[in-house]
Motif scaffolding. Sequence first.
Motif, PDB file in Angstrom:
ATOM      1  N   ALA A 209       0.830  -1.211   0.000  1.00  0.00           N
ATOM      2  CA  ALA A 209       0.000   0.000   0.000  1.00  0.00           C
ATOM      3  C   ALA A 209       0.860   1.255   0.000  1.00  0.00           C
ATOM      4  O   ALA A 209       0.538   2.241  -0.688  1.00  0.00           O
ATOM      5  N   LEU A 210       1.951   1.259   0.755  1.00  0.00           N
ATOM      6  CA  LEU A 210       2.854   2.408   0.744  1.00  0.00           C
ATOM      7  C   LEU A 210       3.467   2.623  -0.634  1.00  0.00           C
ATOM      8  O   LEU A 210       3.603   3.767  -1.096  1.00  0.00           O
ATOM      9  N   LEU A 211       3.827   1.543  -1.315  1.00  0.00           N
ATOM     10  CA  LEU A 211       4.384   1.675  -2.659  1.00  0.00           C
ATOM     11  C   LEU A 211       3.354   2.246  -3.627  1.00  0.00           C
ATOM     12  O   LEU A 211       3.673   3.126  -4.439  1.00  0.00           O
ATOM     13  N   PHE A 212       2.130   1.763  -3.559  1.00  0.00           N
ATOM     14  CA  PHE A 212       1.094   2.269  -4.450  1.00  0.00           C
ATOM     15  C   PHE A 212       0.772   3.735  -4.168  1.00  0.00           C
ATOM     16  O   PHE A 212       0.416   4.481  -5.076  1.00  0.00           O
ATOM     17  N   ARG A 213       0.902   4.143  -2.930  1.00  0.00           N
ATOM     18  CA  ARG A 213       0.581   5.520  -2.567  1.00  0.00           C
ATOM     19  C   ARG A 213       1.689   6.499  -2.941  1.00  0.00           C
ATOM     20  O   ARG A 213       1.418   7.611  -3.388  1.00  0.00           O
ATOM     21  N   HIS A 214       2.956   6.086  -2.786  1.00  0.00           N
ATOM     22  CA  HIS A 214       4.042   7.063  -2.842  1.00  0.00           C
ATOM     23  C   HIS A 214       5.087   6.804  -3.922  1.00  0.00           C
ATOM     24  O   HIS A 214       5.980   7.635  -4.088  1.00  0.00           O
ATOM     25  N   ALA A 215       5.020   5.699  -4.654  1.00  0.00           N
ATOM     26  CA  ALA A 215       6.102   5.406  -5.599  1.00  0.00           C
ATOM     27  C   ALA A 215       6.021   6.251  -6.860  1.00  0.00           C
ATOM     28  O   ALA A 215       7.038   6.793  -7.307  1.00  0.00           O
ATOM     29  N   SER A 216       4.867   6.373  -7.470  1.00  0.00           N
ATOM     30  CA  SER A 216       4.760   7.056  -8.760  1.00  0.00           C
ATOM     31  C   SER A 216       4.782   8.573  -8.587  1.00  0.00           C
ATOM     32  O   SER A 216       4.456   9.110  -7.527  1.00  0.00           O
ATOM     33  N   ARG A 217       5.138   9.259  -9.660  1.00  0.00           N
ATOM     34  CA  ARG A 217       5.268  10.718  -9.640  1.00  0.00           C
ATOM     35  C   ARG A 217       3.926  11.363 -10.005  1.00  0.00           C
ATOM     36  O   ARG A 217       3.753  11.957 -11.058  1.00  0.00           O
ATOM     37  N   ARG A 218       2.981  11.265  -9.125  1.00  0.00           N
ATOM     38  CA  ARG A 218       1.654  11.831  -9.346  1.00  0.00           C
ATOM     39  C   ARG A 218       0.890  11.820  -8.031  1.00  0.00           C
ATOM     40  O   ARG A 218       1.302  11.190  -7.065  1.00  0.00           O
ATOM     41  N   HIS A 219      -0.241  12.544  -8.026  1.00  0.00           N
ATOM     42  CA  HIS A 219      -1.134  12.513  -6.872  1.00  0.00           C
ATOM     43  C   HIS A 219      -2.094  11.337  -7.045  1.00  0.00           C
ATOM     44  O   HIS A 219      -2.905  11.313  -7.981  1.00  0.00           O
ATOM     45  N   GLN A 220      -1.999  10.379  -6.170  1.00  0.00           N
ATOM     46  CA  GLN A 220      -2.811   9.184  -6.273  1.00  0.00           C
ATOM     47  C   GLN A 220      -4.224   9.440  -5.729  1.00  0.00           C
ATOM     48  O   GLN A 220      -4.434  10.313  -4.879  1.00  0.00           O
ATOM     49  N   PRO A 221      -5.199   8.676  -6.217  1.00  0.00           N
ATOM     50  CA  PRO A 221      -6.577   8.811  -5.711  1.00  0.00           C
ATOM     51  C   PRO A 221      -6.697   8.233  -4.310  1.00  0.00           C
ATOM     52  O   PRO A 221      -5.714   7.808  -3.696  1.00  0.00           O
ATOM     53  N   SER A 222      -7.920   8.190  -3.822  1.00  0.00           N
ATOM     54  CA  SER A 222      -8.146   7.697  -2.465  1.00  0.00           C
ATOM     55  C   SER A 222      -7.820   6.208  -2.361  1.00  0.00           C
ATOM     56  O   SER A 222      -7.650   5.499  -3.361  1.00  0.00           O
ATOM     57  N   THR A 223      -7.761   5.741  -1.135  1.00  0.00           N
ATOM     58  CA  THR A 223      -7.376   4.349  -0.873  1.00  0.00           C
ATOM     59  C   THR A 223      -8.323   3.359  -1.533  1.00  0.00           C
ATOM     60  O   THR A 223      -7.907   2.260  -1.939  1.00  0.00           O
ATOM     61  N   VAL A 224      -9.593   3.726  -1.662  1.00  0.00           N
ATOM     62  CA  VAL A 224     -10.565   2.822  -2.277  1.00  0.00           C
ATOM     63  C   VAL A 224     -10.143   2.440  -3.687  1.00  0.00           C
ATOM     64  O   VAL A 224     -10.315   1.280  -4.117  1.00  0.00           O
ATOM     65  N   TRP A 225      -9.564   3.400  -4.425  1.00  0.00           N
ATOM     66  CA  TRP A 225      -9.176   3.141  -5.805  1.00  0.00           C
ATOM     67  C   TRP A 225      -7.820   2.459  -5.919  1.00  0.00           C
ATOM     68  O   TRP A 225      -7.484   1.910  -6.969  1.00  0.00           O
ATOM     69  N   LEU A 226      -7.036   2.491  -4.858  1.00  0.00           N
ATOM     70  CA  LEU A 226      -5.755   1.784  -4.852  1.00  0.00           C
ATOM     71  C   LEU A 226      -5.879   0.373  -4.297  1.00  0.00           C
ATOM     72  O   LEU A 226      -5.039  -0.483  -4.575  1.00  0.00           O
ATOM     73  N   LEU A 227      -6.927   0.139  -3.502  1.00  0.00           N
ATOM     74  CA  LEU A 227      -7.073  -1.148  -2.830  1.00  0.00           C
ATOM     75  C   LEU A 227      -7.120  -2.334  -3.795  1.00  0.00           C
ATOM     76  O   LEU A 227      -6.505  -3.369  -3.507  1.00  0.00           O
ATOM     77  N   PRO A 228      -7.823  -2.258  -4.952  1.00  0.00           N
ATOM     78  CA  PRO A 228      -7.803  -3.421  -5.859  1.00  0.00           C
ATOM     79  C   PRO A 228      -6.392  -3.796  -6.304  1.00  0.00           C
ATOM     80  O   PRO A 228      -6.057  -4.985  -6.371  1.00  0.00           O
ATOM     81  N   GLY A 229      -5.556  -2.798  -6.596  1.00  0.00           N
ATOM     82  CA  GLY A 229      -4.193  -3.090  -6.995  1.00  0.00           C
ATOM     83  C   GLY A 229      -3.379  -3.686  -5.858  1.00  0.00           C
ATOM     84  O   GLY A 229      -2.569  -4.593  -6.073  1.00  0.00           O
ATOM     85  N   VAL A 230      -3.572  -3.170  -4.642  1.00  0.00           N
ATOM     86  CA  VAL A 230      -2.851  -3.700  -3.487  1.00  0.00           C
ATOM     87  C   VAL A 230      -3.221  -5.160  -3.250  1.00  0.00           C
ATOM     88  O   VAL A 230      -2.349  -6.019  -3.036  1.00  0.00           O
ATOM     89  N   VAL A 231      -4.514  -5.452  -3.299  1.00  0.00           N
ATOM     90  CA  VAL A 231      -4.969  -6.827  -3.094  1.00  0.00           C
ATOM     91  C   VAL A 231      -4.464  -7.737  -4.209  1.00  0.00           C
ATOM     92  O   VAL A 231      -4.004  -8.863  -3.957  1.00  0.00           O
ATOM     93  N   LEU A 232      -4.538  -7.244  -5.447  1.00  0.00           N
ATOM     94  CA  LEU A 232      -4.071  -8.056  -6.573  1.00  0.00           C
ATOM     95  C   LEU A 232      -2.577  -8.332  -6.470  1.00  0.00           C
ATOM     96  O   LEU A 232      -2.134  -9.466  -6.701  1.00  0.00           O
TER      97      LEU A 232
END
Length: 308
Positions: A209-232
Amino acid sequence: MPETTGTHERATPYRVVRRCGARRFAADTFRRFRYGDGFSHARAVGLLLCLAVVPFFIALTGLAEEAGARGAGRVVAYTALALTPGRSDALVRRLLLGEENGDTGEFALATGLTGAGLAVVAAMAQIERGANRLYGIRRDRPAAHKYGRAVVLTATAGIPAFCGFVMIVAGQAVGDALQRVYGWGVWTERIWTALHLPVALLLTVAAVALLFRHASRRHQPSTVWLLPGVVLATALWLGVTAALAWYVNSGLAFTQIYGPLAAVIAVLLWGNASGVALLFSFACTAQLEACRSGDCRPCEPDCSNGWA
């Protein structure tokens, strides 16, 4: 790809995928991963992970020797031996349980920690590059900012991920080694057996989750939209790790083919598969956000004008 941070709508990831069609969404995710050069970035991440695993185990042994905690060093050694396939046992035994090591603890500690730390920092920087390309970002952060963030991610995500990896892959071996060295009681062994997998999963999910939130050079959406990628990413990583462990230990001529190099080959395969699992999940979250913004194209149109 436009950022959707701050977008107010009632859509959910499930509704977006349903609107696009699950089959089309999966195909577009793979296209995004392929045309974003995901396989190349995954190979680079995998190689750097492999360059970090072995020196870190050597550093743990050196730390135990320097501190005079021979028991802790032997726990590391017995764990490594339990995970070593076939003919690599002799190589690992000489490395970790050699009786004539001399004054090598300090050297092993320094070189192991340095090599592992540099490899993990480079891996974090490579994850940023791969994630940026999958999101359609052509340039990474400036070098100082990029590698400074990679150092922070190494401490906040890399260490928990490594601990989770060890507890998942070697949880039973660690428990057996602790029992062998320190003579654990029955209840302590049962508590370890019951809790090491949930704790490992928690550490792994938090690190991803930390990688999905902070790795890319952009403002990421809310956790709900990152959660599918984290789980996958977590599910794929567990799947490839379990499949590789089954293959190595299944007796399908793996150790006969690679001989003393079986452990090295296994780590290389695991690193490459782990990189693919992580970056493919980044492609999934990127495609999900693209569909949310209304532009589902996974890549730029082909402008080759018929030339191969």
